[in-house]
Enzyme design. Structure first.
Site, PDB file in Angstrom:
ATOM      1  N   GLY A 228       0.787  -1.231   0.000  1.00  0.00           N
ATOM      2  CA  GLY A 228       0.000   0.000   0.000  1.00  0.00           C
ATOM      3  C   GLY A 228       0.820   1.283   0.000  1.00  0.00           C
TER       4      GLY A 228
ATOM      5  CG  LEU B 190       0.813  -8.528  -6.815  1.00  0.00           C
ATOM      6  CD1 LEU B 190       1.452  -9.338  -5.698  1.00  0.00           C
ATOM      7  CD2 LEU B 190       1.854  -8.083  -7.826  1.00  0.00           C
TER       8      LEU B 190
ATOM      9  CG  ASN C 108       0.543  -1.551 -13.490  1.00  0.00           C
ATOM     10  OD1 ASN C 108       0.394  -1.506 -12.264  1.00  0.00           O
ATOM     11  ND2 ASN C 108       1.420  -2.358 -14.068  1.00  0.00           N
TER      12      ASN C 108
ATOM     13  CG  HIS D 239       6.714  -2.886 -14.650  1.00  0.00           C
ATOM     14  ND1 HIS D 239       6.246  -4.067 -14.127  1.00  0.00           N
ATOM     15  CD2 HIS D 239       7.972  -3.130 -15.087  1.00  0.00           C
ATOM     16  CE1 HIS D 239       7.183  -4.985 -14.234  1.00  0.00           C
ATOM     17  NE2 HIS D 239       8.241  -4.457 -14.817  1.00  0.00           N
TER      18      HIS D 239
ATOM     19  CG  ASP E 232       4.067  -5.637 -16.641  1.00  0.00           C
ATOM     20  OD1 ASP E 232       3.286  -4.978 -15.945  1.00  0.00           O
ATOM     21  OD2 ASP E 232       4.756  -6.589 -16.202  1.00  0.00           O
TER      22      ASP E 232
ATOM     23  CD  GLU F 225       7.405   2.352  -8.365  1.00  0.00           C
ATOM     24  OE1 GLU F 225       6.261   2.284  -7.913  1.00  0.00           O
ATOM     25  OE2 GLU F 225       8.175   1.376  -8.387  1.00  0.00           O
TER      26      GLU F 225
HETATM   27  C1  GRF Z   1       5.506  -0.721  -6.729  1.00  0.00           C
HETATM   28  O1  GRF Z   1       6.900  -0.855  -6.752  1.00  0.00           O
HETATM   29  C2  GRF Z   1       4.983  -0.660  -8.145  1.00  0.00           C
HETATM   30  O2  GRF Z   1       5.962  -0.382  -9.070  1.00  0.00           O
HETATM   31  C3  GRF Z   1       4.480  -2.024  -8.436  1.00  0.00           C
HETATM   32  O3  GRF Z   1       4.164  -2.591  -7.217  1.00  0.00           O
HETATM   33  C4  GRF Z   1       4.825  -1.936  -6.153  1.00  0.00           C
HETATM   34  C5  GRF Z   1       3.763  -1.583  -5.187  1.00  0.00           C
HETATM   35  O4  GRF Z   1       4.185  -1.522  -3.879  1.00  0.00           O
HETATM   36  N1  GRF Z   1       3.402  -1.975  -9.370  1.00  0.00           N
HETATM   37  P1  GRF Z   1       3.075  -1.251  -2.775  1.00  0.00           P
HETATM   38  O5  GRF Z   1       2.175  -2.465  -2.713  1.00  0.00           O
HETATM   39  O6  GRF Z   1       2.333  -0.041  -3.175  1.00  0.00           O
HETATM   40  O7  GRF Z   1       3.820  -1.082  -1.486  1.00  0.00           O
END
Ligand code: GRF
Length: 212
Positions: free
Chosen positions: A26, A97, A112, A114, A155, A184
């Site tokens: 999260g 996921l 999304n 990545h 992706d 990110e």
């Molecule tokens: C992030 O690194 C993002 O790139 C990928 O999943 C990870 C999410 O981490 N899609 P979190 O679950 O938000 O801690």
């Protein structure tokens, strides 16, 4: 990042509603909530959908966000039923996921992030530390992250935005992951804001902004 105030990420008005989908820690969700609260992203989190009980879902609930758990892969019907009441302008994957069915009406409205520079280092099973292990094994000198629209594969949809960071000689997958995540945190809210505020055309896998 602390708890955000309900009036910002939950606020009403003409703020575009987004649905945020999580499966894990999260951190991405919390970063988006902080960006909303900080005025960097004009959106409201109408709902958080989680594929399992996880820290992301727990945080969302505690923050007072509408939080729904739907385990496993969602059928098109199930996804539609769960998402429709919130009428999201954008469905935002934040460490979700599971594979999502593409819904008519939601084409090009599922986004999304990545943790690598696509089209490299993506695809089924490429998530978490595996991505960074692969980047290090390939000997890359830069890595980064990619915001993309989702299509029916993993992706592969049109790339909205990318940002880079260096790969250092003594990097471990964990160290590289932390550096990419910092990038990110800046890129995702900005790209989501761009998608919500601008008009785009999509030609194959290329996305182009329509000048105002
Ligand atoms: C992030 O690194 C993002 O790139 C990928 O999943 C990870 C999410 O981490 N899609 P979190 O679950 O938000 O801690």
């Amino acid at each position: 990042m602390g708890l955000h105030h309900p009036s910002a990420s939950m606020g009403g008005g003409d703020t575009p509603p987004i649905a945020v989908l999580v499966s894990g820690g999260g951190r991405t969700l919390r970063n988006l909530a902080a960006a909303i609260d900080g005025g960097r992203l004009r959106a409201r989190i109408a709902a958080v959908l989680a594929s399992r009980e996880c820290p992301g879902a727990a945080w969302a609930r505690q923050a007072g966000l509408t939080t729904i758990i739907r385990p496993g892969d969602l059928s098109a019907g199930a996804f539609q039923r769960v998402i429709e009441p919130f009428a999201p302008a954008l469905v935002v994957l934040a460490g979700y996921l599971r594979k999502l069915p593409m819904l008519p009406g939601l084409e090009h409205r599922v986004v999304n992030i990545h943790p690598a520079l696509l089209p490299g280092f993506g695809g089924r099973g490429m998530y978490g530390l595996r991505v960074h292990e692969a980047v290090l094994a390939a000997g890359c000198r830069v890595s980064g992250c990619t915001v993309h629209l989702c299509d029916a594969e993993y992706d592969t949809g049109p790339i909205v935005a990318q940002a880079c960071c260096p790969v250092l000689d003594d990097d471990t997958p964990e160290r590289l992951a932390a550096r990419v995540f910092e990038v990110e945190c800046e890129l995702y809210p900005r790209a989501i804001s761009d998608l919500l505020e601008s008009a785009f055309t999509i030609d194959g896998n290329r996305i182009r902004r329509i000048p105002a």
